[in-house]
Scaffold this motif. Structure first.
Motif, PDB file in Angstrom:
ATOM      1  N   ASN A 106     -21.467  -2.837 -36.260  1.00 36.05           N
ATOM      2  CA  ASN A 106     -20.261  -2.000 -36.328  1.00 36.05           C
ATOM      3  C   ASN A 106     -20.205  -1.001 -35.190  1.00 36.05           C
ATOM      4  OD1 ASN A 106     -22.493  -0.675 -37.662  1.00 36.05           O
ATOM      5  ND2 ASN A 106     -21.063   0.915 -38.331  1.00 36.05           N
ATOM      6  N   TRP A 107     -21.276  -0.878 -34.426  1.00 39.74           N
ATOM      7  CA  TRP A 107     -21.256  -0.020 -33.231  1.00 39.74           C
ATOM      8  C   TRP A 107     -20.925  -0.855 -32.007  1.00 39.74           C
ATOM      9  CZ3 TRP A 107     -26.737   2.328 -34.556  1.00 39.74           C
ATOM     10  CH2 TRP A 107     -26.634   3.037 -35.779  1.00 39.74           C
ATOM     11  N   ASN A 108     -21.439  -2.089 -31.949  1.00 39.96           N
ATOM     12  CA  ASN A 108     -21.128  -2.931 -30.790  1.00 39.96           C
ATOM     13  C   ASN A 108     -19.659  -3.371 -30.778  1.00 39.96           C
ATOM     14  OD1 ASN A 108     -23.811  -3.175 -29.529  1.00 39.96           O
ATOM     15  ND2 ASN A 108     -22.922  -5.043 -28.660  1.00 39.96           N
ATOM     16  N   THR A 112     -33.490  -1.845 -48.910  1.00 48.26           N
ATOM     17  CA  THR A 112     -32.843  -2.001 -47.598  1.00 48.26           C
ATOM     18  C   THR A 112     -31.547  -1.182 -47.548  1.00 48.26           C
ATOM     19  OG1 THR A 112     -31.838  -4.027 -48.447  1.00 48.26           O
ATOM     20  CG2 THR A 112     -33.869  -4.256 -47.157  1.00 48.26           C
ATOM     21  N   GLY A 113     -30.788  -1.301 -46.444  1.00 48.86           N
ATOM     22  CA  GLY A 113     -29.610  -0.446 -46.242  1.00 48.86           C
ATOM     23  C   GLY A 113     -28.664  -0.468 -47.434  1.00 48.86           C
ATOM     24  N   ALA A 114     -28.088   0.693 -47.748  1.00 49.63           N
ATOM     25  CA  ALA A 114     -27.267   0.783 -48.960  1.00 49.63           C
ATOM     26  C   ALA A 114     -25.779   0.562 -48.674  1.00 49.63           C
ATOM     27  CB  ALA A 114     -27.471   2.132 -49.628  1.00 49.63           C
ATOM     28  N   TYR A 115     -25.275   1.168 -47.610  1.00 49.54           N
ATOM     29  CA  TYR A 115     -23.830   1.137 -47.363  1.00 49.54           C
ATOM     30  C   TYR A 115     -23.074   1.428 -48.646  1.00 49.54           C
ATOM     31  CZ  TYR A 115     -24.559  -0.711 -42.646  1.00 49.54           C
ATOM     32  OH  TYR A 115     -24.926  -0.874 -41.342  1.00 49.54           O
ATOM     33  N   GLY A 116     -23.518   2.459 -49.350  1.00 44.32           N
ATOM     34  CA  GLY A 116     -22.855   2.851 -50.594  1.00 44.32           C
ATOM     35  C   GLY A 116     -21.673   3.760 -50.287  1.00 44.32           C
ATOM     36  N   VAL A 126     -23.045  12.069 -35.669  1.00 43.57           N
ATOM     37  CA  VAL A 126     -23.563  11.482 -36.901  1.00 43.57           C
ATOM     38  C   VAL A 126     -24.491  10.323 -36.536  1.00 43.57           C
ATOM     39  CG1 VAL A 126     -21.528  12.085 -38.251  1.00 43.57           C
ATOM     40  CG2 VAL A 126     -21.532   9.964 -36.913  1.00 43.57           C
ATOM     41  N   TRP A 127     -25.073   9.713 -37.521  1.00 42.47           N
ATOM     42  CA  TRP A 127     -25.843   8.472 -37.341  1.00 42.47           C
ATOM     43  C   TRP A 127     -24.880   7.437 -36.743  1.00 42.47           C
ATOM     44  CZ3 TRP A 127     -30.126   7.277 -41.312  1.00 42.47           C
ATOM     45  CH2 TRP A 127     -30.753   6.064 -41.040  1.00 42.47           C
ATOM     46  N   GLY A 128     -25.108   7.011 -35.520  1.00 43.47           N
ATOM     47  CA  GLY A 128     -24.161   6.115 -34.846  1.00 43.47           C
ATOM     48  C   GLY A 128     -23.111   6.891 -34.066  1.00 43.47           C
ATOM     49  N   SER A 169     -14.757   4.557 -39.717  1.00 47.20           N
ATOM     50  CA  SER A 169     -16.189   4.248 -39.766  1.00 47.20           C
ATOM     51  C   SER A 169     -16.345   3.198 -40.871  1.00 47.20           C
ATOM     52  CB  SER A 169     -16.996   5.495 -40.121  1.00 47.20           C
ATOM     53  OG  SER A 169     -16.704   5.875 -41.464  1.00 47.20           O
ATOM     54  N   TRP A 170     -17.571   2.727 -41.103  1.00 48.20           N
ATOM     55  CA  TRP A 170     -17.720   1.678 -42.122  1.00 48.20           C
ATOM     56  C   TRP A 170     -17.243   2.142 -43.493  1.00 48.20           C
ATOM     57  CZ3 TRP A 170     -20.711   2.827 -46.302  1.00 48.20           C
ATOM     58  CH2 TRP A 170     -21.714   3.781 -46.159  1.00 48.20           C
ATOM     59  N   ALA A 171     -17.321   3.450 -43.756  1.00 47.75           N
ATOM     60  CA  ALA A 171     -16.963   3.959 -45.078  1.00 47.75           C
ATOM     61  C   ALA A 171     -15.536   4.498 -45.126  1.00 47.75           C
ATOM     62  CB  ALA A 171     -17.934   5.065 -45.480  1.00 47.75           C
ATOM     63  N   SER A 222     -37.175   5.236 -33.845  1.00 46.37           N
ATOM     64  CA  SER A 222     -36.009   6.063 -34.145  1.00 46.37           C
ATOM     65  C   SER A 222     -34.810   5.254 -34.627  1.00 46.37           C
ATOM     66  CB  SER A 222     -35.616   6.919 -32.943  1.00 46.37           C
ATOM     67  OG  SER A 222     -34.626   7.841 -33.347  1.00 46.37           O
ATOM     68  N   TYR A 223     -34.888   4.839 -35.890  1.00 47.77           N
ATOM     69  CA  TYR A 223     -33.742   4.114 -36.458  1.00 47.77           C
ATOM     70  C   TYR A 223     -32.539   5.021 -36.630  1.00 47.77           C
ATOM     71  CZ  TYR A 223     -35.965   5.970 -40.701  1.00 47.77           C
ATOM     72  OH  TYR A 223     -36.552   6.789 -41.626  1.00 47.77           O
ATOM     73  N   ALA A 224     -32.752   6.343 -36.672  1.00 43.15           N
ATOM     74  CA  ALA A 224     -31.606   7.244 -36.882  1.00 43.15           C
ATOM     75  C   ALA A 224     -30.892   7.622 -35.584  1.00 43.15           C
ATOM     76  CB  ALA A 224     -32.053   8.506 -37.613  1.00 43.15           C
ATOM     77  N   TYR A 228     -27.319 -10.634 -38.136  1.00 45.66           N
ATOM     78  CA  TYR A 228     -28.142  -9.537 -38.614  1.00 45.66           C
ATOM     79  C   TYR A 228     -27.341  -8.256 -38.389  1.00 45.66           C
ATOM     80  CZ  TYR A 228     -31.913 -12.984 -38.270  1.00 45.66           C
ATOM     81  OH  TYR A 228     -32.705 -14.087 -38.409  1.00 45.66           O
ATOM     82  N   ASP A 229     -27.424  -7.366 -39.350  1.00 44.63           N
ATOM     83  CA  ASP A 229     -26.601  -6.157 -39.305  1.00 44.63           C
ATOM     84  C   ASP A 229     -26.895  -5.293 -38.096  1.00 44.63           C
ATOM     85  OD1 ASP A 229     -24.788  -4.189 -40.624  1.00 44.63           O
ATOM     86  OD2 ASP A 229     -26.612  -2.975 -40.711  1.00 44.63           O
ATOM     87  N   ALA A 230     -28.170  -5.237 -37.701  1.00 45.38           N
ATOM     88  CA  ALA A 230     -28.553  -4.139 -36.810  1.00 45.38           C
ATOM     89  C   ALA A 230     -29.936  -4.462 -36.260  1.00 45.38           C
ATOM     90  CB  ALA A 230     -28.547  -2.838 -37.615  1.00 45.38           C
ATOM     91  N   GLY A 231     -30.819  -3.458 -36.267  1.00 45.12           N
ATOM     92  CA  GLY A 231     -32.202  -3.716 -35.908  1.00 45.12           C
ATOM     93  C   GLY A 231     -32.953  -4.379 -37.051  1.00 45.12           C
ATOM     94  N   ASP A 232     -32.377  -4.365 -38.230  1.00 44.46           N
ATOM     95  CA  ASP A 232     -33.001  -5.063 -39.379  1.00 44.46           C
ATOM     96  C   ASP A 232     -32.369  -6.447 -39.533  1.00 44.46           C
ATOM     97  OD1 ASP A 232     -30.554  -3.857 -40.225  1.00 44.46           O
ATOM     98  OD2 ASP A 232     -31.139  -4.133 -42.315  1.00 44.46           O
ATOM     99  N   TYR A 233     -32.935  -7.237 -40.442  1.00 51.15           N
ATOM    100  CA  TYR A 233     -32.519  -8.629 -40.555  1.00 51.15           C
ATOM    101  C   TYR A 233     -31.650  -8.908 -41.781  1.00 51.15           C
ATOM    102  CZ  TYR A 233     -35.891  -9.828 -36.837  1.00 51.15           C
ATOM    103  OH  TYR A 233     -36.556  -9.940 -35.638  1.00 51.15           O
TER     104      TYR A 233
END
Ligand code: 9MR
Length: 589
Positions: free
Chosen positions: A570-572, A348-352, A449-451, A391-393, A561-563, A192-197
């Motif tokens: 990617n943070w762990n 759901t998350g975009a990661y655009g 930033v976020w993360g 970062s991821w982007a 607080s998801y933000a 799972y990416d994060a707190g979401d599935y």
């Protein structure tokens, strides 16, 4: 000036220290001010390795002297002068630094400063980050999709499996002639990416890179470690067993017909705060894109290189990864500008990410290292910008770091020097920022930033790359300082890793931790950290909102607080890397 008496100070030194500080000691013992939940003396709550640089931040404009005492008998072991106080903009506070570096004898200590309550006790010891690296890696196991976690490995966080993902629909955005909309594929496993599935290829990119880089840089640390996953004890290091859990899923995200890679495997909407087994079953793979193809190509090329050593345990896998990488690269060359566009029915998350030069550069670097084909090196040179904190982007630095790690494979000295100089320039910039900042870290207001916790660790990761190339001690010390920030030397006085530290996040945005009925969250997970954009303000109004808008204070330990208080793979990953790096690289004495 710093004095470092031995642990049992000589009577003379001790007498001198005490004579110099009678008032200070008295005041420290009597001080009652301040919020006991967030002491004004900020320290890494996991302590320090004996020969590490050791800084504390003191939130006081007029503190002059400090003393380190042994926890228990209060024997004074170090006294010193504080550096002059200065303003740290991200928290709007004046702070002074106490440099305890001379404290090198293993033990348990407290820091005392005139007018303030003494610090929490902190250890100095030879293994203080080993358990942290293990726990951060174990965090990935806790986020396995499609797995039931047994009590033997997960303890009280045992849970049933959810999201088998053996019957996943092709979303209309991903339809092709051979796989029309509504047809079904199997893509089980992964994290799972994060707190979401949901499971996202782009974010798996930097995550896998960082974990595999941890193995490549510190094999001595990871070989033989037992973090208590089902595969522990087999012939493969736990790090690579755990990484394989996600790599296997990633392989299934490639369309075998054209080599393109789906952007994500997801529900249409986020699940509620339920355990995996109670979550939605209907899942889709969504749209192929250039970023997904290139991140996938980079990861598979890197993994083919890494798993070659374990071919007997993974028969045929390195070759399969290489082929997958080359096919994804070919797809990206044929589709060089396909950004991810979130379909209307998907929320759901975009990661655009609309700029692909960095992904081209990273994939080219890994494919060059795998194949030795000079065309890939030319492609890297065409696409790469100077390295920046990843970062991821933004993944340029991953390619540069891989080339630096394997610079013996570069064609000539000029290229080797160019790669080393590019990384050194970034490390030098970060070390300078750290040295000049009142808080002695490289995080400026724009880094929250976020993360942001991971931003701090990725800065550390680049400092470590610089240290590996130059052996410059100030780079290692600056990396340590970044880890200190994450582990409690921050203006919130919180170690951002669940279960590791004296004050840790208790209400992370993480569905299993929210739904399992256990007060403590799943351990070893890194909270995203302060984020002044506060994108979750609407959801968090009922919880009282954020305590501050200042960058380094904008954090809320609430599951709304998801933000600021979510966790993510990617943070762990840089937590695993940096904990292992500091543990492995800090000289023994
Ligand atoms: O880490 C991501 C951050 O950089 C973005 O600004 C944010 C909003 O798009 O999304 C973050 O990633 C989240 C992802 O979209 C869904 N799973 C949880 C991730 C962490 O919050």
């Amino acid at each position: 000036m710093l004095h470092t008496p031995p642990t049992t100070p000589s009577p003379l030194l001790r007498a001198l220290a005490l004579a110099a500080l009678p008032l200070l000691s008295l005041l420290a013992r009597q001080a009652t001010g301040g919020d006991p939940a967030t002491p004004a003396i900020r320290l890494n709550q996991l302590g320090f390795l004996p020969a590490a640089g050791k800084l504390a931040v003191v939130e006081s404009a007029d503190a002059r002297r400090f003393e380190v005492v042994r926890d228990g008998d209060d024997a004074v072991v170090v006294v010193g002068d504080m550096a002059p106080a200065a303003e740290w903009a991200p928290a709007g506070r004046r702070v002074a630094i106490a440099d305890l570096t001379g404290l090198s004898v293993p033990g348990r200590y407290r820091l005392r400063v005139e007018g303030l309550p003494p610090s929490d006790p902190f250890p100095v010891g030879p293994e203080v980050y080993a358990a942290l690296a293990d726990a951060a890696l174990k965090g990935f196991y806790f986020n396995r999709a499609g797995a039931s976690l047994e009590a033997a490995h997960a303890g009280r966080h045992a849970r049933a499996a959810g999201h088998a993902d053996t019957e996943v629909e092709i979303h209309a955005s991903a339809a092709s002639a051979t796989r029309p909309a509504g047809s079904v594929i199997s893509a089980p496993g992964g994290w799972y990416d994060a707190g979401d599935y949901n499971k996202y290829v782009v974010n798996s990119g930097i995550t896998m890179y960082t974990l595999l880089a941890a193995w490549e840089d510190f094999p001595g640390f990871f070989r033989g470690r037992d973090v208590g996953i089902p595969e522990s004890g087999d012939a493969v290091p736990d790090l690579l067993d755990e990484a394989w859990w996600n790599l296997r899923w990633m392989l299934a995200m490639q369309d075998p017909d054209d080599g393109g890679v789906y952007h994500k495997l997801t529900n249409l909407r986020f699940d509620g705060a339920v355990m995996p087994g109670a979550a939605r079953k209907r899942r889709y793979v969504v749209q192929k894109g250039t970023a997904a193809a290139l991140d996938f190509a980079a990861v598979m090329a890197q993994a083919a290189r890494v798993y070659a050593e374990f071919e007997p345990q993974f028969p045929g896998v390195p070759a399969r990864m290489r082929e997958a990488a080359e096919r994804a690269w070919a797809w990206a060359l044929a589709h060089p500008d396909v950004p991810y566009r979130q379909p209307d029915d998907v929320a759901t998350g975009a990661y655009g990410d609309d700029s692909f030069a960095d992904e081209f550069a990273w994939a080219a670097a890994e494919l060059f290292l795998l194949t030795g084909d000079a065309a890939y090196l030319r492609a890297f040179e065409r696409h790469a910008a100077e390295p920046a904190v990843p970062s991821w982007a933004q993944v340029d630095a991953l390619g540069w770091s891989s080339l630096a790690r394997h610079r013996d494979r570069l064609p000539d000295d000029a290229t080797r020097e160019r790669v080393a100089a590019a990384i050194d320039a970034l490390a030098e910039r970060l070390a300078t920022r750290s040295r000049e900042a009142a808080w002695r870290i490289a995080m400026g207001p724009e880094d929250f930033v976020w993360g942001s916790s991971a931003q701090a660790l990725n800065q550390a990761l680049m400092l470590v790359q610089g240290y590996r190339l130059t052996a410059r001690r100030d780079y290692l010390d600056a990396a340590q300082s970044q880890l200190d920030y994450v582990l409690g030397r921050n203006p919130l006085g919180v170690s951002f890793v669940t279960g590791h530290g004296l004050r840790t996040p208790m209400r992370i945005h993480h569905r299993p931790s929210q739904a399992d009925g256990i007060v403590e969250p799943v351990p070893g997970l890194l909270s995203g950290g302060p984020n002044p954009r506060q994108q979750d303000l609407d959801e968090c109004t009922a919880a009282g909102g954020y305590p501050s808008k200042l960058p380094a204070l904008s954090w809320l330990d609430q599951d709304c607080s998801y933000a600021s208080n979510e966790i993510a793979i990617n943070w762990n990953a840089p937590l695993v890397y940096v904990a292992a790096a500091i543990q492995a690289l800090t000289p023994a004495e």
